[in-house]
Design a protein around this motif. Structure first.
Motif, PDB file in Angstrom:
ATOM      1  N   ILE A  31      -1.485   0.913  -9.776  1.00  0.00           N
ATOM      2  CA  ILE A  31      -2.380   1.911  -9.193  1.00  0.00           C
ATOM      3  C   ILE A  31      -3.556   1.171  -8.560  1.00  0.00           C
ATOM      4  N   LEU A  32      -3.699   1.273  -7.253  1.00  0.00           N
ATOM      5  CA  LEU A  32      -4.814   0.636  -6.562  1.00  0.00           C
ATOM      6  C   LEU A  32      -5.918   1.682  -6.444  1.00  0.00           C
ATOM      7  N   SER A  33      -6.832   1.647  -7.408  1.00  0.00           N
ATOM      8  CA  SER A  33      -7.748   2.759  -7.657  1.00  0.00           C
ATOM      9  C   SER A  33      -8.958   2.819  -6.744  1.00  0.00           C
ATOM     10  N   GLY A  34      -9.354   1.716  -6.162  1.00  0.00           N
ATOM     11  CA  GLY A  34     -10.548   1.687  -5.326  1.00  0.00           C
ATOM     12  C   GLY A  34     -11.124   0.285  -5.282  1.00  0.00           C
ATOM     13  N   VAL A  35     -12.256   0.149  -4.609  1.00  0.00           N
ATOM     14  CA  VAL A  35     -12.920  -1.147  -4.470  1.00  0.00           C
ATOM     15  C   VAL A  35     -14.130  -1.182  -5.392  1.00  0.00           C
ATOM     16  N   ALA A  36     -14.123  -2.096  -6.344  1.00  0.00           N
ATOM     17  CA  ALA A  36     -15.250  -2.227  -7.268  1.00  0.00           C
ATOM     18  C   ALA A  36     -16.438  -2.836  -6.537  1.00  0.00           C
ATOM     19  N   LEU A  37     -17.599  -2.224  -6.707  1.00  0.00           N
ATOM     20  CA  LEU A  37     -18.795  -2.751  -6.050  1.00  0.00           C
ATOM     21  C   LEU A  37     -19.159  -4.137  -6.557  1.00  0.00           C
ATOM     22  N   GLY A  38     -18.777  -4.446  -7.795  1.00  0.00           N
ATOM     23  CA  GLY A  38     -19.024  -5.774  -8.328  1.00  0.00           C
ATOM     24  C   GLY A  38     -18.279  -6.848  -7.564  1.00  0.00           C
ATOM     25  N   ARG A  39     -17.183  -6.465  -6.934  1.00  0.00           N
ATOM     26  CA  ARG A  39     -16.425  -7.406  -6.106  1.00  0.00           C
ATOM     27  C   ARG A  39     -17.169  -7.668  -4.797  1.00  0.00           C
ATOM     28  N   THR A  51      -7.260   9.399   1.845  1.00  0.00           N
ATOM     29  CA  THR A  51      -6.865   9.793   3.196  1.00  0.00           C
ATOM     30  C   THR A  51      -5.686  10.752   3.138  1.00  0.00           C
ATOM     31  N   GLU A  52      -5.167  11.092   4.313  1.00  0.00           N
ATOM     32  CA  GLU A  52      -4.023  12.008   4.370  1.00  0.00           C
ATOM     33  C   GLU A  52      -2.774  11.418   3.737  1.00  0.00           C
ATOM     34  N   THR A  53      -2.756  10.102   3.495  1.00  0.00           N
ATOM     35  CA  THR A  53      -1.589   9.460   2.896  1.00  0.00           C
ATOM     36  C   THR A  53      -1.560   9.618   1.372  1.00  0.00           C
ATOM     37  N   CYS A  54      -2.648  10.092   0.778  1.00  0.00           N
ATOM     38  CA  CYS A  54      -2.712  10.267  -0.675  1.00  0.00           C
ATOM     39  C   CYS A  54      -2.119  11.618  -1.063  1.00  0.00           C
ATOM     40  N   THR A  55      -1.185  11.597  -1.993  1.00  0.00           N
ATOM     41  CA  THR A  55      -0.508  12.816  -2.421  1.00  0.00           C
ATOM     42  C   THR A  55      -1.140  13.398  -3.679  1.00  0.00           C
ATOM     43  N   ASP A  56      -0.808  14.664  -3.968  1.00  0.00           N
ATOM     44  CA  ASP A  56      -1.277  15.288  -5.209  1.00  0.00           C
ATOM     45  C   ASP A  56      -0.779  14.498  -6.415  1.00  0.00           C
ATOM     46  N   ALA A  58       0.821  -1.216   0.000  1.00  0.00           N
ATOM     47  CA  ALA A  58       0.000   0.000   0.000  1.00  0.00           C
ATOM     48  C   ALA A  58       0.852   1.262   0.000  1.00  0.00           C
ATOM     49  N   GLY A  59       2.022   1.201   0.608  1.00  0.00           N
ATOM     50  CA  GLY A  59       2.860   2.392   0.706  1.00  0.00           C
ATOM     51  C   GLY A  59       3.732   2.654  -0.502  1.00  0.00           C
ATOM     52  N   ASP A  60       3.735   1.741  -1.458  1.00  0.00           N
ATOM     53  CA  ASP A  60       4.649   1.869  -2.596  1.00  0.00           C
ATOM     54  C   ASP A  60       3.977   2.380  -3.858  1.00  0.00           C
ATOM     55  N   VAL A  61       2.648   2.438  -3.876  1.00  0.00           N
ATOM     56  CA  VAL A  61       1.925   2.821  -5.088  1.00  0.00           C
ATOM     57  C   VAL A  61       0.779   3.764  -4.718  1.00  0.00           C
ATOM     58  N   PRO A  62       0.214   4.480  -5.695  1.00  0.00           N
ATOM     59  CA  PRO A  62      -0.990   5.270  -5.411  1.00  0.00           C
ATOM     60  C   PRO A  62      -2.082   4.343  -4.884  1.00  0.00           C
ATOM     61  N   PHE A  63      -2.601   4.654  -3.708  1.00  0.00           N
ATOM     62  CA  PHE A  63      -3.471   3.728  -2.981  1.00  0.00           C
ATOM     63  C   PHE A  63      -4.778   4.419  -2.607  1.00  0.00           C
ATOM     64  N   PHE A  64      -5.903   3.898  -3.118  1.00  0.00           N
ATOM     65  CA  PHE A  64      -7.203   4.518  -2.876  1.00  0.00           C
ATOM     66  C   PHE A  64      -8.248   3.490  -2.433  1.00  0.00           C
ATOM     67  N   LEU A  65      -7.801   2.427  -1.770  1.00  0.00           N
ATOM     68  CA  LEU A  65      -8.714   1.401  -1.293  1.00  0.00           C
ATOM     69  C   LEU A  65      -9.274   1.785   0.074  1.00  0.00           C
ATOM     70  N   GLY A  66     -10.535   1.422   0.303  1.00  0.00           N
ATOM     71  CA  GLY A  66     -11.177   1.680   1.590  1.00  0.00           C
ATOM     72  C   GLY A  66     -12.217   0.611   1.843  1.00  0.00           C
ATOM     73  N   ALA A  67     -13.486   1.014   1.855  1.00  0.00           N
ATOM     74  CA  ALA A  67     -14.603   0.077   2.034  1.00  0.00           C
ATOM     75  C   ALA A  67     -14.436  -0.783   3.277  1.00  0.00           C
ATOM     76  N   GLY A  68     -14.138  -0.156   4.402  1.00  0.00           N
ATOM     77  CA  GLY A  68     -14.065  -0.887   5.660  1.00  0.00           C
ATOM     78  C   GLY A  68     -12.677  -1.117   6.197  1.00  0.00           C
ATOM     79  N   ALA A  69     -11.635  -0.900   5.392  1.00  0.00           N
ATOM     80  CA  ALA A  69     -10.241  -1.039   5.834  1.00  0.00           C
ATOM     81  C   ALA A  69      -9.476   0.152   5.284  1.00  0.00           C
ATOM     82  N   TYR A  70      -8.892   0.963   6.171  1.00  0.00           N
ATOM     83  CA  TYR A  70      -8.375   2.258   5.754  1.00  0.00           C
ATOM     84  C   TYR A  70      -6.891   2.428   6.071  1.00  0.00           C
ATOM     85  N   ARG A  71      -6.223   3.125   5.155  1.00  0.00           N
ATOM     86  CA  ARG A  71      -4.801   3.388   5.347  1.00  0.00           C
ATOM     87  C   ARG A  71      -4.607   4.807   5.856  1.00  0.00           C
TER      88      ARG A  71
END
Length: 452
Positions: free
Chosen positions: A407-415, A432-437, A65-78
């Motif tokens: 790029i971990l773009s998010g959680v697909a609702l289909g999943r 979150t605050e860990t996401c950069t411009d 999670a710390g090595d790439v652009p990370f935008f996953l959530g849905a119950g587990a947050y970085r």
């Protein structure tokens, strides 16, 4: 050196006593393909060095999670977890501490749990909070069971909550005969408050609402609470992202009777799916129906401040028929990590962290919604998580292609909802605050290319 206390004759005698012909007969209800699976390509044995080499090769396939652009959530947050949290929880007196049954030798552990309870109660806006639970999903079920004991009803209305929480409730309801009626999420701007309210009747024990919900939308808790109370039902609020309460009004202040949630995002971090931390708060009048343990403050024989295990309603402590739960072991070390992180932040720090999260999410949502073929579902607002509708595209396929581009773009609702074709275009994005411009710009550019 292995310790094998039983001789072959001992085992034969034991099997004869219970009427089993062999040890294998004890596992007759387990499907054969599960009991003895065939591991294709796995040798029967290997040297320690070979196993280490193989496992390291597998580990290199993981995407950190710390090595790439990370935008996953849905119950587990970085979130950023201060280094002091890990340092302090590894102190011997904390790391090896067990349930504080003997208060005279467990004052430190008891005080930690007391402070944790205080923080959770203030965060949730409830009168009381227990000493933690396994995780958010089991805490959610415990709240439903607790509401049933209080109202003596068995009807449960569940709004658009995380499907894993819903699955846990369904599993447990098979044994209690509770009737669950749920409202599925939809890729529309309306949060569905009226739809939830319309399902409440005179048989409803509680209404379960996630805040914010699985799509990141913020329900009107006060409105739902009034409707539930008018029918004699309780409002159970589920919070999967406690950082949100640094900015949003607390559920208790809005009328929630029981508030539960997941504490992972503060102090615990992401760890391949666990361990997690269940949070549980309620109104004081429901204390004796609350599952888990409750630590209290008192004074000793000399008048000095002290702490005790005030309430233990688990089956191992009292008669089984009087127990409120048998799955409510507290996650002590994770609760400590949560409490340390909260203490380091303080009230002002949590408020500032929440505002940073929201600002970063608003910035990212505006950039992403400007892409042709992307619609922002959360028109009524959100915290740090929102849902995009990728018009004409299966979000699972898009997310997979972006993951191949690191790029971990998010959680697909289909999943999360594989059988719901109307949700296939939905992508839940967390910022979150860990996401950069730079990371946000990378996601925007890559998503635009994928949808072109």
């Amino acid at each position: 050196m292995r310790y094998l206390p039983l001789t072959p004759d001992d085992r034969t005698e034991m099997l004869a006593t219970i009427g089993a012909g062999s040890v294998d007969a004890l596992f007759r209800d387990v499907p054969a393909q599960v009991l003895n699976p065939a591991f294709e390509g796995l040798p029967p044995h290997a040297s320690e060095m070979a196993v280490e080499r193989h496992m390291k090769a597998l580990a290199r396939k993981n995407l950190s999670a710390g090595d790439v652009p990370f935008f996953l959530g849905a119950g587990a947050y970085r979130h950023h977890v201060p280094a002091s949290v890990d340092h302090l929880i590894q102190r011997g007196e904390f790391l090896t501490a067990y349930t504080p049954y003997q208060p005279e030798i467990a004052q430190g552990t008891l005080q930690v749990l007391f402070e944790f309870q205080t923080q959770v109660a203030r965060l949730f806006g409830t009168d009381i909070a227990n000493a933690s639970m396994y995780d958010g999903s089991t805490a959610c079920w415990e709240a439903i069971a607790m509401a049933g004991r209080i109202t003596r009803r068995d009807g449960v209305v569940i709004g658009p909550i995380h499907p894993h929480y819903l699955s846990t409730a369904r599993t447990m309801a098979k044994f209690t005969k509770d009737e669950i009626r749920e409202l599925s999420p939809a890729l529309i701007a309306d949060a569905g408050d009226d739809a939830v309210i319309g399902m409440i009747d005179d048989k409803t024990s509680c209404v379960v609402v996630q805040y914010p919900d699985i799509l990141g939308r913020i329900p009107d808790l006060a409105k739902i609470a009034d409707a539930a109370h008018a029918k004699g039902a309780l409002l159970v609020t589920v919070v999967t992202e406690p950082v949100a309460l640094g900015l949003l009004e607390s559920p208790g202040a809005l009328g929630a009777d029981i508030v539960v949630g997941e504490g992972q995002s503060l102090g615990v971090g992401l760890n391949f799916g666990g361990p997690y931390l269940g949070l549980f708060g309620a109104r004081e009048k429901y204390t004796r129906q609350m599952p888990g343990r409750l630590c209290g403050e008192t004074v000793d024989a000399d008048g000095k401040r002290g702490f005790v295990l005030t309430l233990s309603t688990r089956e191992q402590h009292i008669r089984r028929e009087k127990a409120t739960s048998n799955i409510c072991t507290n996650s002590g070390l994770c609760a400590l990590a949560f409490s340390i992180h909260m203490t380091l932040l303080g009230g002002e720090g949590l408020d500032r962290l929440a505002r940073i999260n929201h600002a970063r999410a608003v910035y990212a949502a505006e950039k992403l919604a400007a892409i042709q073929g992307v619609e922002l579902v959360n028109q009524r607002g959100f915290f740090n998580e929102f849902t995009l509708k990728l018009v004409g595209h299966d979000a699972r396929e898009v997310a997979h292609r972006l993951a191949q581009r690191q790029i971990l773009s998010g959680v697909a609702l289909g999943r999360l909802y594989p059988d719901a074709t109307d949700l296939a275009e939905g992508l839940v994005v967390c910022v979150t605050e860990t996401c950069t411009d730079e990371g946000i710009a990378t996601l925007v550019a890559a998503l635009a290319e994928e949808l072109a």
